[in-house]
Design a protein around this motif. Structure first.
Motif, PDB file in Angstrom:
ATOM      1  N   THR A   1      15.735 -21.179 -55.637  1.00 21.13           N
ATOM      2  CA  THR A   1      16.137 -22.581 -55.776  1.00 21.13           C
ATOM      3  C   THR A   1      17.279 -22.904 -54.815  1.00 21.13           C
ATOM      4  OG1 THR A   1      15.502 -22.536 -58.110  1.00 21.13           O
ATOM      5  CG2 THR A   1      16.918 -24.337 -57.404  1.00 21.13           C
TER       6      THR A   1
ATOM      7  N   TYR B   1      22.035 -32.975 -60.654  1.00 19.42           N
ATOM      8  CA  TYR B   1      21.911 -31.877 -61.615  1.00 19.42           C
ATOM      9  C   TYR B   1      22.183 -32.466 -62.999  1.00 19.42           C
ATOM     10  CZ  TYR B   1      23.011 -27.028 -63.300  1.00 19.42           C
ATOM     11  OH  TYR B   1      23.044 -25.810 -63.930  1.00 19.42           O
TER      12      TYR B   1
ATOM     13  N   MET C   1       9.259 -26.136 -57.814  1.00 20.41           N
ATOM     14  CA  MET C   1      10.599 -26.377 -57.282  1.00 20.41           C
ATOM     15  C   MET C   1      10.534 -26.668 -55.787  1.00 20.41           C
ATOM     16  SD  MET C   1      13.764 -26.752 -58.142  1.00 20.41           S
ATOM     17  CE  MET C   1      13.992 -25.947 -59.744  1.00 20.41           C
TER      18      MET C   1
ATOM     19  N   ASP D   1      17.232 -24.834 -65.427  1.00 18.58           N
ATOM     20  CA  ASP D   1      15.932 -24.525 -64.832  1.00 18.58           C
ATOM     21  C   ASP D   1      16.068 -23.505 -63.709  1.00 18.58           C
ATOM     22  OD1 ASP D   1      14.404 -26.073 -66.483  1.00 18.58           O
ATOM     23  OD2 ASP D   1      14.003 -27.664 -65.036  1.00 18.58           O
ATOM     24  N   GLU D   2      17.179 -23.602 -62.976  1.00 22.80           N
ATOM     25  CA  GLU D   2      17.362 -22.717 -61.824  1.00 22.80           C
ATOM     26  C   GLU D   2      17.570 -21.260 -62.219  1.00 22.80           C
ATOM     27  OE1 GLU D   2      21.629 -23.914 -62.853  1.00 22.80           O
ATOM     28  OE2 GLU D   2      19.580 -24.680 -63.113  1.00 22.80           O
TER      29      GLU D   2
ATOM     30  N   ILE E   1      17.452 -31.942 -60.731  1.00 22.57           N
ATOM     31  CA  ILE E   1      17.134 -30.662 -61.365  1.00 22.57           C
ATOM     32  C   ILE E   1      17.774 -30.622 -62.746  1.00 22.57           C
ATOM     33  CG2 ILE E   1      17.475 -28.161 -61.205  1.00 22.57           C
ATOM     34  CD1 ILE E   1      17.572 -28.539 -58.149  1.00 22.57           C
TER      35      ILE E   1
ATOM     36  N   PHE F   1      11.778 -35.686 -60.362  1.00 24.70           N
ATOM     37  CA  PHE F   1      12.177 -34.593 -61.244  1.00 24.70           C
ATOM     38  C   PHE F   1      10.950 -33.896 -61.802  1.00 24.70           C
ATOM     39  CE2 PHE F   1      11.826 -38.375 -63.845  1.00 24.70           C
ATOM     40  CZ  PHE F   1      11.362 -37.965 -65.080  1.00 24.70           C
TER      41      PHE F   1
END
Length: 697
Positions: A562, A167, A511, A527-528, A523, A449
């Motif tokens: 996600t 992350y 995703m 974005d999530e 990630i 990614f």
């Protein structure tokens, strides 16, 4: 100038930097070409220079001395004497207070003033002139620290790469707007319960932090009212960035790491050993340039100028043994003293440069690989720079992992509908074997990614065709111009429901593709939950809500999807194998572990692959030969990536006692897993569907 009754004795040449031994402090500084090195000591508040003491001994190129009675908290700097001959590569100027390259803490940031330049600004001879004003009033101080910390039973999580989900986050950007974080923008804030709860709930195993080593606020940004937000202008390779410490104590960083470790989360640092913040010959004299310019930097044929393979004005001379030692000492310090779990090396191609170009066996890369301390942590290369032959994806030796931009671009282009992109997507979802399947490297070498700090966020990838970087003050000329993005017919935010529905599905498609692909997924933080930067694809100077994650505007539906996709990946080892998957003609042992199929269930032919209008890939992945047996957990995974119209897809025949179950469908993100009732099923337009072969019992 001496206001303190201090005595300097010979001391020791090691370790480098300022080392407190309980009774005093040993100072050791490398400079091969200096004629004299002076230690400047300051008052407790840093305002007054109390003493200037020459380091009395020289062992080789290391100047050293010991001052009894000094304690942690003592502020200091360096003044280094020698030739000021830019035409010979030497820029010594004792009027400039310098940061110790090994300083473990800095008091803060410099205040821009022309006195920070080694030359007279505006002089006819430019950098060939010498400026004799004292720069101390504008410089931060180095600080003596005792880095001892009560770690208790802290242990590195040591998550295997085949179980890793990385992350990428910014210390401030992740926490600045979080409504439940009490110390936003700091290391301590990042370690607070709400952040850790989010990371654990999401399912990530490591947080990769944008630069946290002390860095510079560039003058041209300050003059425009902007800030170096990302941090890729390092001033101190051992000192945590002051702005991220609530109370100025390096223990805050250590506390953050300990807290994350307790939660089972690794800490990876984005580090910048390819250049420093001092720029080219017209830049300031802050540390390395004034200590030994000809040693620390790679100089051009005319040594007045710098080799600029990094695009920042200078390139660190990591081929020099003492510069290489500094890099290795820094890496080991962050592992042994600060307990970090790995590093992502910015512009890592520069670290492998020799005079003839990139060399995977360059001295620094070899030194890192053999180091017993660094062998325990994750090493990730950004495999390019802007120098000649700078794109080196797949060229790094093991155990380096590498950022794979081909995955990013391939996934974006396939889902955008670019013609002829299906074969490329097939390569990406199987670990980019063409780049990485050599030298015994595992499939997890590829760090896959969709987005990173540099570029559009995932929401912006599906919302903008053009970059919108006007706020950066560079006339929208900065940032990548080709982003392989798609706005679905409307540039930017819209109230049109059909457009927003299409954008949401596109994000789910990408995703899902990331999380069912072989390799190590990364990630981008935010974005999530649907974070947008308003189309800014180069937010390096946006220390404001443009780049800060807006938690109050979180897209809970996409967060749930996600989270589910990450959990699905973790539950199915076939998706995260260390061995590369091969069809029969490419398998070393002749055993197939991957099968490509058309929608009608027939094997893909060469003619099928060459069809530029191919919009659907169906792949059956099994346990790779040589991989520990996962048969007790599952037999196979069947994934369909459909960028075209809805279609009925025939699934592979299931052996007796087993059946295919649909577990993930981006067109129906909340659908519960269900067994198929027949040998085919309908795959919606623009969607990903993933099935698992399971015992019927």
């Amino acid at each position: 100038m001496t206001e303190l009754p201090l005595t300097m004795t010979a001391g020791q040449p090691a370790p480098l930097g300022a080392t407190f031994d309980g009774e005093g402090v040993n100072f050791a500084v490398f400079s091969e070409h200096a004629s004299r090195v002076t230690l400047a000591l300051f008052s407790e508040d840093g305002a007054r220079e109390l003493a200037d003491l020459d380091l009395p001994e020289r062992t080789g190129a290391i100047w050293h001395g010991y001052v009894a009675g000094l304690r942690p908290g003592q502020q200091y700097g360096l003044r280094v004497h020698g030739l000021y001959r830019p035409d010979m590569g030497h820029r010594f100027n004792p009027h400039k207070l310098l940061v110790d390259p090994y300083a473990k803490r800095l008091t803060g940031h410099l205040r821009w003033h022309d006195a920070l330049m080694g030359y007279e600004v505006g002089a006819k001879a430019d950098d060939l002139s010498i400026d004799t004003r004292d720069s101390a009033p504008y410089m931060p101080r180095s600080v003596v620290v005792d880095p001892a910390f009560s770690w208790g039973d802290d242990a590195a999580p040591q998550v295997p790469t085949d179980q890793s989900v990385i992350y990428e986050a910014h210390v401030k950007g992740l926490t600045a707007l979080h409504p439940r974080v009490t110390k936003p923008g700091t290391f301590l804030g990042l370690a607070e319960e709400p952040v850790i709860e989010h990371l654990l709930d999401l399912g990530v195993t490591a947080i990769e932090l944008l630069p946290v080593q002390a860095f510079l606020n560039d003058r041209f940004l300050v003059e425009k009212g902007l800030t170096n937000y990302w941090g890729y202008q390092t001033l101190g390779f051992f000192a945590p960035e002051p702005r991220y410490m609530a109370n100025g104590d390096i223990a805050e960083f250590q506390q953050m790491v300990a807290t994350l470790h307790t939660a089972g989360i690794e800490v990876i640092l984005d580090v910048v050993y390819n250049h420093t913040c001092e720029g080219n010959e017209m830049g300031p004299t802050l540390a390395f340039r004034g200590i030994d310019n000809a040693s620390y930097y790679r100089l051009a044929d005319n040594p007045r100028h710098y080799v600029n393979d990094t695009g920042t004005g200078n390139t660190l001379n990591t081929g020099h043994p003492m510069v290489m030692r500094m890099v290795l000492d820094s890496l080991r310090y962050w592992v042994e003293v600060m307990h970090v779990d790995g590093f992502r090396f910015d512009l890592a191609a520069t670290l492998g440069r020799r005079p003839h170009g990139f060399d995977r066996d360059a001295s620094l890369l070899q030194a890192i690989r053999q180091d017993p301390v660094l062998a325990k942590v994750k090493l990730i290369a950004e495999p390019w720079d802007i120098g000649p032959g700078g794109y080196q994806l797949g060229a790094f030796p093991p155990p380096f992992m590498e950022w794979n931009d081909k995955f990013r671009d391939g996934v974006r282009r396939f889902w955008r509908g670019d013609p002829g992109r299906a074969p490329d997507l097939a390569e990406r979802i199987t670990g980019s074997a063409l780049q990485f399947d050599h030298s015994g490297r595992p499939a997890t070498t590829s760090v896959n990614f969709l987005t990173a700090h540099d570029g559009f966020t995932l929401t912006d990838v599906v919302s903008y065709v053009e970059k919108h970087n006007e706020a950066n003050g560079e006339g929208n000329r900065d940032g990548h111009s080709e982003n392989f993005s798609d706005n679905m017919g409307v540039e930017g935010p819209t109230e049109t429901a059909s457009v927003n529905t299409a954008r949401a599905r596109r994000r789910r498609n990408m995703m899902a593709t990331l999380l069912v692909s072989q390799g190590t997924p990364m990630i981008l933080a935010g974005d999530e939950i649907g974070h947008s930067q308003g189309g800014n694809n180069n937010a390096y100077c946006q220390d404001n809500p443009t780049a800060w994650i807006d938690w109050e505007a979180a897209d809970d539906a996409f967060l749930a999807f996600t989270r589910r996709a990450i959990a699905f990946r973790k539950a199915h080892p076939v998706l995260r194998q260390r061995m590369f998957l091969h069809s029969r003609e490419r398998a070393i042992d002749g055993l197939e572990d991957i099968f490509w199929r058309r929608a009608d269930g027939e094997p893909m032919s060469q003619q099928d692959w060459e069809d530029p209008e191919l919009r659907l890939i169906a792949v059956e992945m099994r346990t790779a030969s040589g991989t520990p047996p996962y048969a007790a957990l599952e037999t196979a995974v069947f994934a369909v990536f459909n960028a075209g119209a809805s279609v009925r897809v025939v699934v592979p025949e299931a052996p007796e006692g087993e059946a295919w179950s649909l577990h993930l469908d981006s067109s129906r993100p909340t659908l519960a897993p269900r067994s198929l009732r027949s040998g085919a099923f309908k795959v919606a337009a623009d969607s990903v569907a993933v099935l698992v072969l399971e015992p019927t019992a």
